[in-house]
Design a protein around this motif. Structure first.
Motif, mmCIF file in Angstrom:
data_model
loop_
_atom_site.group_PDB
_atom_site.id
_atom_site.type_symbol
_atom_site.label_atom_id
_atom_site.label_comp_id
_atom_site.label_asym_id
_atom_site.label_seq_id
_atom_site.Cartn_x
_atom_site.Cartn_y
_atom_site.Cartn_z
ATOM 1 N N PHE A 187 -38.946 -29.284 -15.683
ATOM 2 C CA PHE A 187 -40.072 -29.788 -16.465
ATOM 3 C C PHE A 187 -39.587 -30.773 -17.543
ATOM 4 O O PHE A 187 -40.156 -31.849 -17.730
ATOM 5 C CB PHE A 187 -40.787 -28.583 -17.095
ATOM 6 N N ALA A 188 -38.525 -30.396 -18.235
ATOM 7 C CA ALA A 188 -38.001 -31.245 -19.312
ATOM 8 C C ALA A 188 -37.506 -32.586 -18.762
ATOM 9 O O ALA A 188 -37.730 -33.642 -19.365
ATOM 10 C CB ALA A 188 -36.863 -30.518 -20.036
ATOM 11 N N LYS A 189 -36.870 -32.541 -17.603
ATOM 12 C CA LYS A 189 -36.369 -33.781 -16.979
ATOM 13 C C LYS A 189 -37.520 -34.709 -16.625
ATOM 14 O O LYS A 189 -37.470 -35.913 -16.878
ATOM 15 C CB LYS A 189 -35.638 -33.439 -15.676
ATOM 16 N N LEU A 190 -38.535 -34.116 -16.031
ATOM 17 C CA LEU A 190 -39.707 -34.874 -15.608
ATOM 18 C C LEU A 190 -40.380 -35.528 -16.816
ATOM 19 O O LEU A 190 -40.731 -36.723 -16.799
ATOM 20 C CB LEU A 190 -40.678 -33.869 -14.978
ATOM 21 N N ASP A 219 -29.733 -30.685 -21.779
ATOM 22 C CA ASP A 219 -29.766 -29.298 -21.330
ATOM 23 C C ASP A 219 -28.780 -28.505 -22.192
ATOM 24 O O ASP A 219 -27.577 -28.535 -21.954
ATOM 25 C CB ASP A 219 -29.330 -29.326 -19.850
ATOM 26 N N SER A 220 -29.314 -27.807 -23.207
ATOM 27 C CA SER A 220 -28.392 -27.110 -24.118
ATOM 28 C C SER A 220 -27.645 -25.988 -23.394
ATOM 29 O O SER A 220 -26.493 -25.690 -23.712
ATOM 30 C CB SER A 220 -29.151 -26.551 -25.328
ATOM 31 N N GLY A 221 -28.289 -25.379 -22.396
ATOM 32 C CA GLY A 221 -27.637 -24.301 -21.653
ATOM 33 C C GLY A 221 -26.372 -24.776 -20.951
ATOM 34 O O GLY A 221 -25.421 -23.998 -20.777
ATOM 35 N N ARG A 259 -36.249 -39.208 -29.857
ATOM 36 C CA ARG A 259 -36.491 -39.609 -28.459
ATOM 37 C C ARG A 259 -35.708 -38.746 -27.472
ATOM 38 O O ARG A 259 -35.071 -39.263 -26.553
ATOM 39 C CB ARG A 259 -36.170 -41.098 -28.238
ATOM 40 N N ILE A 260 -35.748 -37.442 -27.704
ATOM 41 C CA ILE A 260 -35.097 -36.549 -26.740
ATOM 42 C C ILE A 260 -36.019 -35.386 -26.376
ATOM 43 O O ILE A 260 -36.879 -34.988 -27.158
ATOM 44 C CB ILE A 260 -33.755 -35.950 -27.236
ATOM 45 N N VAL A 261 -35.781 -34.899 -25.173
ATOM 46 C CA VAL A 261 -36.394 -33.647 -24.748
ATOM 47 C C VAL A 261 -35.210 -32.713 -24.534
ATOM 48 O O VAL A 261 -34.299 -33.027 -23.773
ATOM 49 C CB VAL A 261 -37.151 -33.798 -23.404
ATOM 50 N N MET A 262 -35.190 -31.590 -25.263
ATOM 51 C CA MET A 262 -34.065 -30.657 -25.129
ATOM 52 C C MET A 262 -34.592 -29.291 -24.732
ATOM 53 O O MET A 262 -35.590 -28.828 -25.282
ATOM 54 C CB MET A 262 -33.312 -30.564 -26.457
ATOM 55 N N ASP A 263 -33.926 -28.654 -23.780
ATOM 56 C CA ASP A 263 -34.380 -27.318 -23.407
ATOM 57 C C ASP A 263 -33.306 -26.271 -23.680
ATOM 58 O O ASP A 263 -32.121 -26.585 -23.742
ATOM 59 C CB ASP A 263 -34.864 -27.275 -21.950
ATOM 60 N N GLU A 293 -19.006 -33.338 -22.571
ATOM 61 C CA GLU A 293 -19.869 -34.497 -22.785
ATOM 62 C C GLU A 293 -20.783 -34.721 -21.591
ATOM 63 O O GLU A 293 -20.370 -34.506 -20.444
ATOM 64 C CB GLU A 293 -19.011 -35.737 -22.984
ATOM 65 N N PHE A 294 -22.010 -35.138 -21.869
ATOM 66 C CA PHE A 294 -22.934 -35.448 -20.779
ATOM 67 C C PHE A 294 -22.694 -36.874 -20.304
ATOM 68 O O PHE A 294 -22.616 -37.791 -21.114
ATOM 69 C CB PHE A 294 -24.380 -35.313 -21.249
#
Ligand code: CDP
Length: 227
Positions: free
Chosen positions: A21-24, A35-37, A125-129, A73-74
């Motif tokens: 969902f977060a990616k979308l 993705d903090s996990g 400007r981030i979505v973090m889960d 690092e991502f």
């Protein structure tokens, strides 16, 4: 949609579909997805490889000092790297899932991960889960979502995901792992998993991705007055 430089925090139990969902959503908004996990999983893989956690999930005190040497690092495509090595596949395996929650309950591990996460969030400007993004990492996030789904749906999703990756888990083992992690995540002392008071709840047991997206777009339009 032309929306301000906000932070969107998505929290919830294991395998509630947060990351899909977060990616979308990030793609839809042109935001960065984080993705903090994955970082907790990366620390766990590191502890396993360096033999700093034993089979009884006891963490060696040496892990604290060793974290100074760890570089996670991502990559631009969201995959996680340990130094030059892509570890995306390894961190998703059952061996890591089995030990990640005890590692994530260690206060100095959380501090280490949080400092990395906050760095990524500096410009918005981030979505973090994750589990504590809206409660502890970014308590001022402008939009918080708490995701839930039935245990049956969650176990089936995680099982299918592992099978698709070529693993051969037992469904019972997957259910057991979800329960154990949920218990540890919501009962640990430092920043346990819980719904932030100002989070919107989304139960996606019966929703398609299109329906989830329509729900959140409606929420964003209403909250930020964007048409
Ligand atoms: O993919 P799944 O929802 O099963 O888990 P994940 O997001 O990859 O996170 C793996 C584990 O890291 C969780 O079970 C938690 O123990 C821990 N975690 C955490 O403590 N805090 C976060 N913000 C994110 C993950």
């Amino acid at each position: 949609m032309n929306i301000p430089d906000i932070i969107i925090a998505i929290d919830g139990y294991s395998s509630t579909g947060k990351s899909s969902f977060a990616k979308l959503l990030a793609r839809k908004l042109g935001f960065l997805y984080l993705d903090s996990g994955a970082l907790y999983r990366g620390v766990t893989l590191f502890a396993q490889e360096e033999r700093l956690i034993n089979k009884l999930n006891q963490v060696s005190p040496e892990l604290k000092g060793a974290l100074a040497e760890l570089h996670l690092e991502f990559g631009s495509d969201g995959r996680l790297f340990m130094g030059p090595r892509c570890i995306e596949q390894q961190i998703r395996a059952m061996e890591v899932s089995a030990q990640v929650s005890p590692i994530a309950a260690v206060p100095y591990v959380r501090e280490w991960v949080d400092s990395q996460l906050r760095e990524y969030g500096r410009k918005g400007r981030i979505v973090m889960d994750g589990r504590d993004i809206g409660t502890a990492v970014f308590p001022n996030a402008q939009l918080k979502i708490f995701m839930t789904a039935s245990e049956e749906v969650r176990a089936r999703r995680r099982y299918d995901e592992l099978v698709a990756k070529g693993e051969t888990p037992l469904l019972e083992e997957v259910v057991q792992n979800l329960r154990e992690r949920d218990y540890i995540d919501s009962h640990r002392e430092t920043n346990p998993l819980r719904r932030a008071a100002d989070a919107f709840e989304l139960d996606n047991s019966e929703l398609s991705f299109e329906e989830e997206l329509a729900w959140v777009v409606g929420l964003i339009q209403g909250k930020f007055g964007i048409l």
